[in-house]
Design a protein around this motif. Structure first.
Motif, PDB file in Angstrom:
ATOM      1  N   TRP A   1       0.834  -1.206   0.000  1.00  0.00           N
ATOM      2  CA  TRP A   1       0.000   0.000   0.000  1.00  0.00           C
ATOM      3  C   TRP A   1       0.867   1.255   0.000  1.00  0.00           C
ATOM      4  O   TRP A   1       1.880   1.316   0.685  1.00  0.00           O
ATOM      5  CB  TRP A   1      -0.916   0.031   1.220  1.00  0.00           C
ATOM      6  CG  TRP A   1      -1.989  -1.030   1.245  1.00  0.00           C
ATOM      7  CD1 TRP A   1      -2.115  -2.047   2.138  1.00  0.00           C
ATOM      8  CD2 TRP A   1      -3.083  -1.161   0.339  1.00  0.00           C
ATOM      9  NE1 TRP A   1      -3.219  -2.809   1.847  1.00  0.00           N
ATOM     10  CE2 TRP A   1      -3.835  -2.285   0.740  1.00  0.00           C
ATOM     11  CE3 TRP A   1      -3.504  -0.435  -0.784  1.00  0.00           C
ATOM     12  CZ2 TRP A   1      -4.984  -2.698   0.071  1.00  0.00           C
ATOM     13  CZ3 TRP A   1      -4.641  -0.855  -1.454  1.00  0.00           C
ATOM     14  CH2 TRP A   1      -5.371  -1.970  -1.024  1.00  0.00           C
ATOM     15  N   LYS A   2       0.433   2.246  -0.748  1.00  0.00           N
ATOM     16  CA  LYS A   2       1.123   3.544  -0.809  1.00  0.00           C
ATOM     17  C   LYS A   2       0.105   4.655  -0.601  1.00  0.00           C
ATOM     18  O   LYS A   2      -1.054   4.532  -1.033  1.00  0.00           O
ATOM     19  CB  LYS A   2       1.807   3.728  -2.171  1.00  0.00           C
ATOM     20  CG  LYS A   2       2.839   2.658  -2.512  1.00  0.00           C
ATOM     21  CD  LYS A   2       3.394   2.896  -3.911  1.00  0.00           C
ATOM     22  CE  LYS A   2       4.400   1.805  -4.299  1.00  0.00           C
ATOM     23  NZ  LYS A   2       4.905   2.009  -5.685  1.00  0.00           N
ATOM     24  N   PRO A   3       0.487   5.754   0.047  1.00  0.00           N
ATOM     25  CA  PRO A   3      -0.464   6.870   0.240  1.00  0.00           C
ATOM     26  C   PRO A   3      -0.917   7.433  -1.114  1.00  0.00           C
ATOM     27  O   PRO A   3      -0.106   7.621  -2.019  1.00  0.00           O
ATOM     28  CB  PRO A   3       0.354   7.903   1.022  1.00  0.00           C
ATOM     29  CG  PRO A   3       1.487   7.143   1.624  1.00  0.00           C
ATOM     30  CD  PRO A   3       1.801   6.021   0.674  1.00  0.00           C
ATOM     31  N   TYR A   4      -2.222   7.674  -1.237  1.00  0.00           N
ATOM     32  CA  TYR A   4      -2.760   8.264  -2.460  1.00  0.00           C
ATOM     33  C   TYR A   4      -2.775   9.779  -2.312  1.00  0.00           C
ATOM     34  O   TYR A   4      -3.393  10.317  -1.397  1.00  0.00           O
ATOM     35  CB  TYR A   4      -4.177   7.752  -2.723  1.00  0.00           C
ATOM     36  CG  TYR A   4      -4.759   8.224  -4.036  1.00  0.00           C
ATOM     37  CD1 TYR A   4      -4.628   7.459  -5.190  1.00  0.00           C
ATOM     38  CD2 TYR A   4      -5.435   9.439  -4.131  1.00  0.00           C
ATOM     39  CE1 TYR A   4      -5.153   7.887  -6.404  1.00  0.00           C
ATOM     40  CE2 TYR A   4      -5.968   9.877  -5.335  1.00  0.00           C
ATOM     41  CZ  TYR A   4      -5.823   9.094  -6.462  1.00  0.00           C
ATOM     42  OH  TYR A   4      -6.351   9.525  -7.670  1.00  0.00           O
ATOM     43  N   ARG A   5      -2.063  10.466  -3.184  1.00  0.00           N
ATOM     44  CA  ARG A   5      -1.990  11.930  -3.145  1.00  0.00           C
ATOM     45  C   ARG A   5      -2.814  12.489  -4.302  1.00  0.00           C
ATOM     46  O   ARG A   5      -2.514  12.231  -5.472  1.00  0.00           O
ATOM     47  CB  ARG A   5      -0.536  12.400  -3.242  1.00  0.00           C
ATOM     48  CG  ARG A   5       0.311  11.959  -2.047  1.00  0.00           C
ATOM     49  CD  ARG A   5       1.747  12.437  -2.164  1.00  0.00           C
ATOM     50  NE  ARG A   5       2.517  12.092  -0.977  1.00  0.00           N
ATOM     51  CZ  ARG A   5       3.132  10.925  -0.795  1.00  0.00           C
ATOM     52  NH1 ARG A   5       3.064   9.996  -1.740  1.00  0.00           N
ATOM     53  NH2 ARG A   5       3.808  10.690   0.323  1.00  0.00           N
ATOM     54  N   LYS A   6      -3.849  13.247  -3.958  1.00  0.00           N
ATOM     55  CA  LYS A   6      -4.769  13.750  -4.973  1.00  0.00           C
ATOM     56  C   LYS A   6      -4.079  14.667  -5.979  1.00  0.00           C
ATOM     57  O   LYS A   6      -4.476  14.728  -7.143  1.00  0.00           O
ATOM     58  CB  LYS A   6      -5.929  14.486  -4.299  1.00  0.00           C
ATOM     59  CG  LYS A   6      -6.805  13.577  -3.456  1.00  0.00           C
ATOM     60  CD  LYS A   6      -7.944  14.347  -2.809  1.00  0.00           C
ATOM     61  CE  LYS A   6      -8.806  13.425  -1.951  1.00  0.00           C
ATOM     62  NZ  LYS A   6      -9.930  14.147  -1.301  1.00  0.00           N
ATOM     63  N   ARG A   7      -3.033  15.384  -5.515  1.00  0.00           N
ATOM     64  CA  ARG A   7      -2.322  16.291  -6.431  1.00  0.00           C
ATOM     65  C   ARG A   7      -1.329  15.547  -7.320  1.00  0.00           C
ATOM     66  O   ARG A   7      -0.876  16.097  -8.327  1.00  0.00           O
ATOM     67  CB  ARG A   7      -1.601  17.356  -5.618  1.00  0.00           C
ATOM     68  CG  ARG A   7      -2.547  18.287  -4.858  1.00  0.00           C
ATOM     69  CD  ARG A   7      -1.774  19.349  -4.108  1.00  0.00           C
ATOM     70  NE  ARG A   7      -2.660  20.269  -3.389  1.00  0.00           N
ATOM     71  CZ  ARG A   7      -2.250  21.283  -2.642  1.00  0.00           C
ATOM     72  NH1 ARG A   7      -0.939  21.514  -2.520  1.00  0.00           N
ATOM     73  NH2 ARG A   7      -3.120  22.053  -2.012  1.00  0.00           N
ATOM     74  N   ASP A   8      -0.981  14.337  -6.930  1.00  0.00           N
ATOM     75  CA  ASP A   8      -0.021  13.565  -7.719  1.00  0.00           C
ATOM     76  C   ASP A   8      -0.480  12.108  -7.781  1.00  0.00           C
ATOM     77  O   ASP A   8       0.150  11.211  -7.234  1.00  0.00           O
ATOM     78  CB  ASP A   8       1.366  13.669  -7.076  1.00  0.00           C
ATOM     79  CG  ASP A   8       2.433  12.959  -7.915  1.00  0.00           C
ATOM     80  OD1 ASP A   8       2.231  12.838  -9.146  1.00  0.00           O
ATOM     81  OD2 ASP A   8       3.443  12.517  -7.333  1.00  0.00           O
ATOM     82  N   PRO A   9      -1.622  11.849  -8.452  1.00  0.00           N
ATOM     83  CA  PRO A   9      -2.171  10.494  -8.480  1.00  0.00           C
ATOM     84  C   PRO A   9      -1.343   9.579  -9.373  1.00  0.00           C
ATOM     85  O   PRO A   9      -0.662  10.051 -10.291  1.00  0.00           O
ATOM     86  CB  PRO A   9      -3.575  10.705  -9.059  1.00  0.00           C
ATOM     87  CG  PRO A   9      -3.445  11.914  -9.915  1.00  0.00           C
ATOM     88  CD  PRO A   9      -2.443  12.800  -9.224  1.00  0.00           C
TER      89      PRO A   9
END
Length: 927
Positions: free
Chosen positions: A546-554
């Protein structure tokens, strides 16, 4: 004022000074004189109590204190009321959804606390509040916002608040009113006042009340029963908690008639899921009614003259939308004149549907419309489909059989298609009739069918007592299933806190022939259908990816709509889920512009690779197949041969063998469930501890929703052990199950939270668990990721101090190679285990050492990484010989008995290597 409560253990009820009675300026209710902290202390004790009797006792003590306190006040002021409603609505906030609709969730509360407390937005405590569901949250309470907030507030709030139960109710009512009026600034003001005047403990429970998730481990039915014997029944037919508290305030007075009343919403009767094979038996081999299962909103209509009231199944009032009189609303003006002139009043039960007059068909709820908010210019119109009547002209009919109620219903109004109509009932008798009806429903793309007992009475808030339902998704083999790929995840709450419990799934964008797909389109979010064991196993499999989902860098290969995951996973590391759903419906939340209605996981497709998931083309074909309906197959009962009589084989007489009492499984059927942390997880308890015997541990598992077996099998999550004996050693030798100390189970039961395994809990690990631990912990049990406390650090040091667990030279060598430290000349002998030929004759310990040069060689070898030993054994890689070579033949003779052959080298191999700064070719020094 009430007596001061200094701690949880000090609380035994309410006390009162003389001054509190004479203060007429206060509101004349008990709630105005009971501190909110007293209520919080009580519910804290209820939550922490392990046994059901203790939980009941704490609630009963508080209730009795409330009533006794009122008696004392009442002597001085006859106008003082004792209504327990002010407290009960806080203890059971989920029952006050309409009155206590705050529009507040965890994120809004987190931002408010950060603002009020002036926390740095990127600070540790602010991130704890915002990321409360992340597994890195402290105190092992990931997913429980109230507990996270408590620890953040603990050092920043007063020890005791100043608000009473009455004050809390006023503030919460104000928030609900401002939420309805959409006045966010006033909501924030009320919350600020609550925060500033409450302790951390009070705010923890205030948060739970606002979120309507109390986690007390005691059911509302039990609380009702403790309050009054008739409370549960009265609430089921009124759904009005205030009315329950008002009418039943005296526990010695019973209600003679608890029945459905005009303009008082009731909990409707519900249907249970049924198996076609058992229908005839469930209906007592008598004929029964068949109805079409309508896909709308369950609504009850109360009519008295020109006054109309519409209530939902949860008691919400929708009269304004559908019409409180004949001159207003989306329905009442069109049905007012359909009622017979002889009708004065009635109560009808039915389904509110959206009707398309152009196609003359009902719309399914999965389409994009809301029947409760139908506008005048909509091409659809509201239609009330009635299937039951509970009152006609003040005559109550709930206790009459359904057959009579249906006959009475024909006399109430005249059906108008598309506005108000009676749901048709067909009388059938066999399961073949049921199967044929379900097949017709599938062909007509209907939700399913209903079956009802003509002799059954109407029982509010009861499920399945004469009413049954069958949908295609309840029958194996009728639904088209979708193989979709997990691409994202969401952290869970409650007993699933700290783990990814819901999944964002996607379909693949078709790739070129012979190539694997490279882009995936989100389709749905799914979080049901699995057992807890399946969730734990899937969590172990995906945990490291699992990796953090970043809305600005999907991630560029995972395409999402407005619905974004909290974490994502690269498709090549993911797994395919086989998902079943009712239908495919339009949605702009997902990249596919559609989603699944009521999706649930059927199984995890370990037999399929990630790139074999469904594609966009497959989804389009399935969507077009039956206008989105996923039920396209028919029920076939031919293979059952229902008319063929089976020959009865006489049962063989069997010998009865007794089982010793200590080996019998205890009866856990009577155990009340107080938590869901082990929901559907199977355990085997081999033995217990001195203070916590096996029976107590098994009962604790059952109370938390777990399953108990006496012998571990393929579905057993782990084996619990208090004392290691022969049976435990045999299980360890089999290497099939995880064997865990009873201490782990006790800690889970104590904290009412699933605690992940740690090395100190493990007696034995199965191969899969051992592989997972190797990625999470080093050889001493020290985590690579999690913070460590003092007690755990001491355990790690104890394991390091054991001689047999000292770090071997090979491990150090591997580390040096990994980090390129092996290029140092100080590591040249790291892989060598060297024995020095000290003695003139092998095994003669009395002979003196030849000389002092070999002593120097030992120091040099150790300095350059070698391990020098004093015994010649299988581990030795080299034997070093000085100038005297007379013992070489004896060494070679000794070597023949070893499986691993050591090399005999000259002393000069050491000196030359050190001089050169690198290990020399040993072949030039061999003897």
């Amino acid at each position: 004022m009430l007596g001061k409560v200094t701690s949880l253990d000090d609380y035994h009820g309410f006390t009162m000074s003389a001054t509190s009675v004479s203060d007429n300026s206060l509101t004349k209710t008990v709630a105005a004189k009971v501190p909110f902290c007293d209520l919080c202390l009580t519910i804290e004790k209820i939550q922490k109590a392990k046994s059901r009797p203790d939980k009941n006792k704490y609630f009963k003590d508080f209730l009795n204190s409330w009533r006794n306190f009122h008696n004392t006040l009442h002597k001085n002021d006859l106008n003082t009321t004792d209504s327990f409603y002010a407290a009960l609505r806080l203890i059971l906030p989920q029952l006050e959804r309409e009155r206590m609709a705050y529009g507040i969730k965890e994120t809004m509360l987190a931002k408010l606390y950060i603002d009020v407390l002036g926390l740095p937005k990127d600070g540790k405590d602010a991130l704890k509040l915002l990321n409360y569901r992340a597994p890195t949250s402290s105190h092992g309470e990931a997913g429980d916002f109230a507990v996270i907030a408590y620890f953040v507030l603990k050092q920043r709030c007063p020890n005791k608040g100043t608000l009473t139960v009455h004050d809390i109710n006023q503030h919460l009512d104000s928030i609900a009113l401002n939420n309805a009026a959409k006045r966010k600034d006033l909501i924030k003001k009320s919350l600020l006042q609550l925060i500033c005047q409450s302790s951390a403990l009070e705010q923890k429970w205030l948060i739970r009340m606002i979120l309507k998730d109390m986690k007390l481990g005691i059911s509302q039915q039990t609380i009702f029963q403790l309050f009054h014997a008739d409370a549960a029944e009265l609430h089921s037919v009124t759904t009005d908690l205030e009315k329950v508290c008002r009418q039943l305030h005296d526990p010695t007075v019973s209600l003679s008639d608890v029945s459905i009343m005009m303009f008082s919403p009731f909990r409707p009767m519900l249907a249970a899921i049924a198996n076609i094979k058992h229908i005839e038996k469930l209906m007592h081999n008598q004929s029964f009614y068949l109805e079409t299962k309508l896909d709308g909103e369950r609504i009850q209509l109360h009519k008295d003259g020109d006054v109309y009231k519409y209530f939902s199944r949860n008691g919400f009032d929708y009269s304004q939308q559908f019409g409180a009189s004949s001159l207003q609303g989306s329905l009442t003006p069109f049905i007012h004149n359909t009622f017979k002139s002889t009708l004065q009043n009635c109560i009808l039960d039915g389904e509110m549907m959206a009707y398309n007059p152009i196609t003359q068909a009902f719309m399914q709820k999965g389409n994009k419309f809301d029947i409760k908010r139908m506008v005048d210019d909509s091409e659809l119109q509201t239609c009330f489909c009635v299937f039951d009547v509970l009152m006609v002209n003040k005559q109550k009919l709930a206790n009459e059989p359904l057959r009579k109620r249906h006959e009475t219903l024909q006399t109430v109004f005249t059906s108008v298609p598309g506005r108000i109509q009676i749901v048709e009932k067909v009388e059938i008798k066999t399961k073949k009739d049921v199967a044929d009806a379900l097949n017709v429903a599938i062909d007509q793309r209907e939700e399913g069918i209903m079956l009802k007992d003509p002799l059954g009475v109407y029982k509010p808030d009861k499920r399945g007592e004469g009413w049954l339902k069958i949908k295609p998704e309840y029958v194996d083999g009728l639904m088209d299933e979708l193989d979709i790929l997990i691409v994202g995840g969401y952290f869970g709450k409650g007993h699933r806190g700290g783990m990814v419990s819901h999944f964002l799934c996607a379909v693949a964008e078709p790739a070129s022939p012979g190539e694997k797909p490279s882009r995936f389109h989100s389709l749905c979010r799914v979080g049901s259908g699995y057992t807890m064991k399946e969730l734990y196993d899937l969590g172990l499999k995906l945990a490291n990816h699992w990796k953090p989902y970043r809305k600005r860098d999907p991630p560029p290969n995972i395409l999402c709509g407005t619905e974004k995951p909290e974490v994502y996973i690269e498709p090549c590391n993911s797994v395919i889920l086989q998902v079943k759903a009712a239908e495919i419906v339009g949605s702009d939340m997902y990249k596919t512009c559609c989603t699944l209605r009521f999706p649930r996981i059927e199984k995890i497709r370990d037999d399929k690779d990630w790139y074999d998931c469904m594609t966009l083309h497959d989804l389009d074909q399935l969507h077009n197949k039956a206008s989105g309906k996923l039920a396209s197959k028919h029920v076939d009962l031919n293979d059952e041969e229902p008319d063929k009589k089976k020959r009865k084989v006489p049962a063989k007489t069997k010998k009865l063998f007794g089982i010793a009492e200590q080996f019998k499984a205890q009866d856990l059927s009577h155990v009340d469930k107080v938590s869901s942390i082990f929901e559907d997880v199977e355990f085997c308890v081999l033995n217990g501890l001195h203070d916590h015997p096996k029976a107590e541990l098994e009962m604790g598992i059952a109370e938390c929703g777990g399953l108990v077996v006496q012998n571990p099998g393929p579905d057993t999550y782990c084996v619990i052990v208090g004392t290691i004996n022969v049976r435990v050693k045999n299980l360890v030798a089999a290497n099939e199950h995880d064997v865990v100390k009873a201490d782990w189970l006790l800690e889970c039961l104590q904290k009412k939270h699933f605690i992940p395994w740690q090395p100190q809990y493990m007696i034995h690990m199965s191969p899969s668990t051992e592989e997972h631990f190797a990625q999470e912990y080093d050889c001493y049990g020290d985590s690579y990721y999690a913070d460590i406390d003092k007690s755990h650090l001491q355990e790690v040091f104890k394991r390091m101090s054991k001689p047999e667990q000292n770090l071997p030279s090979k491990t150090i060598a591997d580390l040096e190679q990994r980090y390129s430290w092996d290029i140092s000349p100080l590591s040249m002998f790291r892989h060598c285990i060297i024995y020095i030929d000290f003695y003139a004759r092998i095994g003669d310990s009395s002979t003196q050492i030849h000389g002092t040069s070999l002593d120097v060689r030992i120091l040099e070898l150790r300095f350059h990484g070698a391990q020098c030993v004093t015994n010649l054994n299988e581990s030795v890689s080299h034997v070093v010989v000085g100038k005297d070579l007379q013992h070489v033949s004896e060494l070679k003779s000794r070597r023949t008995a070893f499986k691993r052959k050591f090399k005999i080298v000259l002393e000069s191999w050491i000196t030359d290597s050190i001089k050169a700064g690198s290990l020399q070719d040993e072949r030039n020094y061999l003897l």
